[in-house]
Write a protein that holds these residues in place. Structure first.
Motif, PDB file in Angstrom:
ATOM      1  N   CYS A   1       0.829  -1.203   0.000  1.00 37.56           N
ATOM      2  CA  CYS A   1       0.000   0.000   0.000  1.00 37.56           C
ATOM      3  C   CYS A   1       0.870   1.264   0.000  1.00 37.56           C
ATOM      4  O   CYS A   1       1.796   1.380   0.784  1.00 37.56           O
TER       5      CYS A   1
ATOM      6  N   HIS B   1       0.073   3.433   3.580  1.00 37.22           N
ATOM      7  CA  HIS B   1       0.545   3.113   4.917  1.00 37.22           C
ATOM      8  C   HIS B   1       1.714   2.119   4.810  1.00 37.22           C
ATOM      9  O   HIS B   1       1.923   1.533   3.759  1.00 37.22           O
TER      10      HIS B   1
ATOM     11  N   CYS C   1      -7.442  -0.709  -0.071  1.00 36.27           N
ATOM     12  CA  CYS C   1      -6.453  -1.295   0.829  1.00 36.27           C
ATOM     13  C   CYS C   1      -7.177  -1.898   2.024  1.00 36.27           C
ATOM     14  O   CYS C   1      -7.984  -1.230   2.660  1.00 36.27           O
TER      15      CYS C   1
ATOM     16  N   CYS D   1      -5.362  -0.238   5.608  1.00 39.15           N
ATOM     17  CA  CYS D   1      -5.735   1.067   6.161  1.00 39.15           C
ATOM     18  C   CYS D   1      -7.114   1.511   5.701  1.00 39.15           C
ATOM     19  O   CYS D   1      -7.624   2.535   6.150  1.00 39.15           O
TER      20      CYS D   1
HETATM   21 ZN    ZN Z   1      -3.114   0.931   3.164  1.00 41.10          ZN
END
Ligand code: ZN
Length: 622
Positions: free
Chosen positions: A5, A8, A26, A29
């Motif tokens: 991702c 994050h 995602c 997050c």
């Molecule tokens: Zn993420």
């Protein structure tokens, strides 16, 4: 497609992209959206900027019409600010090249530093004249509003200039627009600050900007390394020498936002610093932040009294490149060496400094890397490894606790988003996990079918009917919409029906690009792979044995729809049974009792018929 991702930090990929559906999501997050949202989030662009960016890339001509007045105003202000900055940018360049003052002071300074004409042009270097109000008057004459000059800090009041008698450095954002300026005085007067920077404005956030990144980003990606220097001139000099992967954190000590900016392009940072105490101290700042991002840092110390620019001039490009490659030291080991020299044999000092080092090591997210450092430090500092491990574990567990608290809070928030609260009042109830047979769940499932299969023909007993699924669903639900517990789901079904009525098509992009945030987010969730997988498992069928979901869509809609209506019938039945009980207890008139009784009987019959229909006709074919 699945990968790490970009929003994050993670080690195991949980970021999915579906090119066909034009969405990303995602599961770490919770970030998700369509391509426009991705650009907005990742490149920090506004909505119209993202549209313009894409239009430019794909050669689509844009016809611009604005929407909300407020938004229009904000955009207009932003656009005007850029226009004013562009005017100032050209103005300062003109002063440098076309006025005697600019040529004799500014240009000769740049030439003396060894900057070529092409470099001066590329970096849009300029000069601000000595005369106060010179720029202000030119801007007003050019029909720019004084409020904009004030907002950008180019002037503090009428007829006065912020930058005077200074060589000027334009600061660009990632797309190459000028967001601010840095001005260096050439005066020897110690009372005058050497550097002045534009104040922050609506378009300039110092914490989120790095000098030179616009020119360096491509090289940083190619070299897989970012060289960090302190000043404007260092950046430019290295760039001119062909070392283009260089940026400066001018004006501020390194911020987490700046580090994340670098991390978009590389994990490797090389810090060049002046070989004096102040230089070392400056280089040390912000390094723990970089370690925390799981990035690798190397330090390159320049000989005493030299800065990157001067030393490069002295050595020439090739020798300079060799020097920084050869002299690059691992940041942590360098720190250990430095503090052990500094502390000498003073035990109090030594304890303090060991704590400092352990704190740095504890920031490294990678365990293997961390234990390698501990081993090496233990040797260099002559301290038992166990002590270092124990100390660093203490710090780590405190950090983890702090992070967990933060994560919990975020999770709570994203859970709230996950169940798509349309009405803030119901929020506390919705945080709990949804039970599979709850009304809310059934509504959600109907909305899911509407999005995924709304325009497929509705098939009864292997034959196509006149209807498509969304029409069948809408007709059956039309009397029930006001009984929906969650407005979002009834809205989705109604909008899907309207859309199909209008255009005779219903693409998933209608939902994933929908202007309503909640509708869009729900659709993206539904279309994301993880949700699909969960659905398969829920039905208790192996992936290999069950037919495509599309083939079961008509059955899906019938089952979900009838079960939902069954649920509503049950609720109604409960109500009327209660009423009946009350009426008999209160011995109200026989007529009323009979009326209620008839309703109850009718509901019971409907329920029985519906149950039987579901049982006999609606089972999955496996
Ligand atoms: Zn993420």
């Amino acid at each position: 497609m699945i990968g790490l991702c970009p929003f994050h930090n993670e080690k195991t990929p949980s970021f999915t992209v579906s090119p066909g559906k034009n969405i990303y999501k995602c599961f770490g997050c919770g970030k998700g959206g369509n391509s426009i949202q991705f650009l907005m989030e990742h490149e920090q662009l506004t909505f119209p900027e993202s549209i313009r960016f894409l239009a430019k890339r794909y050669g689509i001509e844009l016809e611009e019409t604005a929407t909300s007045e407020e938004y229009k105003e904000e955009q207009k202000l932003n656009d005007s600010l850029y226009v004013v900055n562009e005017f100032a940018n050209e103005y300062y360049q003109k002063m440098l090249h076309e006025t005697d003052e600019g040529k004799s002071i500014g240009l000769s300074y740049f030439k003396k530093r060894g900057f070529l004409e092409s470099t001066i042009e590329k970096f849009q270097l300029g000069y601000a004249n000595e005369e106060n109000g010179h720029f202000y008057k030119a801007a007003i004459k050019g029909n720019f509003k004084k409020e904009l000059l004030f907002e950008l800090g180019l002037s503090k009041r009428e007829n006065s200039d912020f930058f005077r008698s200074r060589v000027m450095f334009s600061i660009h954002n990632l797309s190459g627009k000028v967001v601010g300026f840095g001005g260096r005085t050439l005066s020897e007067n110690k009372k005058i600050p050497k550097y002045l920077n534009s104040p922050e404005s609506q378009i300039y956030n110092k914490r989120k900007s790095l000098y030179g990144l616009y020119f360096a980003k491509k090289a940083i990606r190619q070299e897989d390394e970012c060289i960090l220097v302190e000043g404007y001139t260092d950046t430019i000099a290295l760039h001119q020498a062909g070392i283009e992967n260089v940026v400066a954190s001018s004006g501020t000590s390194l911020t987490i936002d700046q580090i994340k900016l670098i991390k978009r392009y590389t994990d490797n940072v090389k810090v060049l610093y002046d070989g004096d105490q102040a230089g070392i101290k400056a280089a040390m700042r912000g390094m723990n932040l970089i370690l925390e991002q799981d990035m690798n840092i190397k330090l390159v110390e320049l000989p005493d009294g030299e800065d990157p620019d001067s030393y490069l001039t002295k050595l020439g490009t090739t020798a300079f490149k060799d020097y920084i490659d050869k002299e690059a030291k691992d940041f942590i080991l360098f720190k250990v060496q430095m503090i052990s020299e500094e502390a000498g044999n003073d035990p109090i000092q030594k304890t303090k400094l060991i704590k400092d080092i352990v704190e740095t090591i504890a920031k490294i997210p990678d365990t293997i890397k961390r234990s390698a450092y501990i081993q090496q430090c233990s040797q260099m500092l002559e301290i038992r490894e166990e002590i270092l491990i124990k100390e660093s574990n203490k710090i780590i567990s405190t950090d983890i606790r702090r992070k967990r608290l933060k994560a919990d809070r975020q999770k709570l928030q994203s859970q709230n988003e996950d169940v798509f609260i349309t009405d803030k009042k119901v929020a506390p109830k919705q945080v709990n996990p949804i039970q599979a047979d709850s009304q809310d769940y059934q509504e959600k499932d109907l909305a899911r079918i509407a999005i995924l299969y709304g325009s497929l023909p509705f098939i009864v007993e292997e034959e196509e009917s006149e209807l498509v699924i969304i029409e069948f669903m809408f007709q059956n639900l039309s009397g029930y919409f006001d009984q929906f517990k969650n407005d979002l789901y009834s809205t989705i079904i109604k909008k899907a029906h309207d859309q199909y009525n209008e255009s005779k098509t219903l693409e998933t992009s209608f939902f994933t690009n929908h202007e309503n945030n909640e509708i869009r987010n729900y659709a993206i969730d539904i279309l994301s792979p993880k949700y699909f997988m969960a659905k398969w498992k829920e039905k208790g069928a192996g992936l290999l044995t069950q037919k495509d979901p599309e083939l079961n869509a008509s059955r899906d809609v019938e089952i979900s729809l009838y079960r939902y209506i069954l649920k509503l019938l049950n609720i109604q039945l409960e109500e009327y049974s209660r009423k009946l009980k009350e009426q008999t207890q209160e011995s109200s008139s026989g007529e009323n009792v009979i009326k209620t009784l008839q309703i109850v009987q009718k509901l019971q019959q409907e329920r029985a018929a519906l149950s039987k229909h579901i049982e006999t006709n609606l089972t999955y074919k496996i």
